[in-house]
Write a protein that holds these residues in place. Structure first.
Motif, PDB file in Angstrom:
ATOM      1  N   ASP A   1      64.448   6.819  40.251  1.00 35.09           N
ATOM      2  CA  ASP A   1      63.660   5.831  39.506  1.00 35.09           C
ATOM      3  C   ASP A   1      62.480   5.353  40.338  1.00 35.09           C
ATOM      4  O   ASP A   1      61.361   5.225  39.836  1.00 35.09           O
ATOM      5  N   HIS A   2      62.732   5.082  41.618  1.00 33.05           N
ATOM      6  CA  HIS A   2      61.668   4.627  42.506  1.00 33.05           C
ATOM      7  C   HIS A   2      60.591   5.702  42.659  1.00 33.05           C
ATOM      8  O   HIS A   2      59.387   5.406  42.600  1.00 33.05           O
ATOM      9  N   LEU A   3      61.016   6.951  42.835  1.00 32.58           N
ATOM     10  CA  LEU A   3      60.051   8.052  42.946  1.00 32.58           C
ATOM     11  C   LEU A   3      59.249   8.223  41.659  1.00 32.58           C
ATOM     12  O   LEU A   3      58.046   8.502  41.694  1.00 32.58           O
ATOM     13  N   GLU A   4      59.902   8.043  40.526  1.00 33.64           N
ATOM     14  CA  GLU A   4      59.209   8.158  39.247  1.00 33.64           C
ATOM     15  C   GLU A   4      58.142   7.073  39.106  1.00 33.64           C
ATOM     16  O   GLU A   4      57.027   7.335  38.651  1.00 33.64           O
ATOM     17  N   GLU A   5      58.480   5.851  39.529  1.00 31.68           N
ATOM     18  CA  GLU A   5      57.501   4.762  39.496  1.00 31.68           C
ATOM     19  C   GLU A   5      56.316   5.071  40.393  1.00 31.68           C
ATOM     20  O   GLU A   5      55.158   4.867  40.009  1.00 31.68           O
ATOM     21  N   LYS A   6      56.589   5.557  41.610  1.00 32.89           N
ATOM     22  CA  LYS A   6      55.503   5.909  42.533  1.00 32.89           C
ATOM     23  C   LYS A   6      54.640   7.027  41.941  1.00 32.89           C
ATOM     24  O   LYS A   6      53.417   7.006  42.040  1.00 32.89           O
TER      25      LYS A   6
ATOM     26  N   LEU B   1      50.711   6.832  41.182  1.00 34.31           N
ATOM     27  CA  LEU B   1      49.759   7.788  41.754  1.00 34.31           C
ATOM     28  C   LEU B   1      48.998   8.535  40.657  1.00 34.31           C
ATOM     29  O   LEU B   1      47.787   8.767  40.774  1.00 34.31           O
ATOM     30  N   HIS B   2      49.707   8.889  39.609  1.00 28.89           N
ATOM     31  CA  HIS B   2      49.052   9.599  38.502  1.00 28.89           C
ATOM     32  C   HIS B   2      47.967   8.720  37.877  1.00 28.89           C
ATOM     33  O   HIS B   2      46.858   9.189  37.600  1.00 28.89           O
ATOM     34  N   ALA B   3      48.286   7.445  37.675  1.00 27.35           N
ATOM     35  CA  ALA B   3      47.300   6.521  37.103  1.00 27.35           C
ATOM     36  C   ALA B   3      46.094   6.371  38.025  1.00 27.35           C
ATOM     37  O   ALA B   3      44.945   6.373  37.566  1.00 27.35           O
ATOM     38  N   ARG B   4      46.344   6.250  39.329  1.00 24.43           N
ATOM     39  CA  ARG B   4      45.231   6.119  40.297  1.00 24.43           C
ATOM     40  C   ARG B   4      44.375   7.379  40.326  1.00 24.43           C
ATOM     41  O   ARG B   4      43.152   7.305  40.400  1.00 24.43           O
ATOM     42  N   LEU B   5      45.019   8.542  40.251  1.00 23.45           N
ATOM     43  CA  LEU B   5      44.260   9.798  40.238  1.00 23.45           C
ATOM     44  C   LEU B   5      43.436   9.933  38.960  1.00 23.45           C
ATOM     45  O   LEU B   5      42.302  10.428  38.993  1.00 23.45           O
ATOM     46  N   GLN B   6      43.988   9.479  37.844  1.00 24.23           N
ATOM     47  CA  GLN B   6      43.228   9.493  36.590  1.00 24.23           C
ATOM     48  C   GLN B   6      41.990   8.603  36.711  1.00 24.23           C
ATOM     49  O   GLN B   6      40.903   8.966  36.257  1.00 24.23           O
ATOM     50  N   GLU B   7      42.163   7.408  37.320  1.00 20.96           N
ATOM     51  CA  GLU B   7      41.029   6.499  37.530  1.00 20.96           C
ATOM     52  C   GLU B   7      39.981   7.150  38.427  1.00 20.96           C
ATOM     53  O   GLU B   7      38.775   7.064  38.150  1.00 20.96           O
TER      54      GLU B   7
END
Length: 89
Positions: free
Chosen positions: A49-54, A58-64
């Motif tokens: 769960d923690h890895l999924e949140e990270k 990261l995916h959101a930051r990379l999209q930005e």
């Protein structure tokens, strides 16, 4: 000898008691093992769960970052594409 039925030998009470304790002991041991396995699975689940949140973060930051780079590229293309003579050497 028709109708002859062979009966199993009788166990004395000491053997029966020993077998009952062994069964209860092994059942208790299995319950402990299952509890330990369940605990490990819970820990693994929490880590996942923690890895999924990270990963989501990261995916959101990379999209930005990707969108920011696209905007910057478009701005450069517009700036240099409209009037190339304004470009500094």
């Amino acid at each position: 000898m028709p109708g002859f039925i062979m009966k199993p030998p009788m166990m004395d009470s000491l053997k029966q008691s020993h077998l009952a304790q062994t069964f209860r002991g092994s059942r208790g041991h299995l319950q402990q093992e299952y509890a330990a396995i369940n605990s490990m699975l819970d820990q693994i689940n929490s880590c996942l769960d923690h890895l999924e949140e990270k990963n989501d973060h990261l995916h959101a930051r990379l999209q930005e970052l990707l969108e920011s780079n696209r905007q910057t590229r478009l701005e450069f293309q517009q700036q240099f594409g409209e009037d190339p003579s304004d470009a500094s050497p």
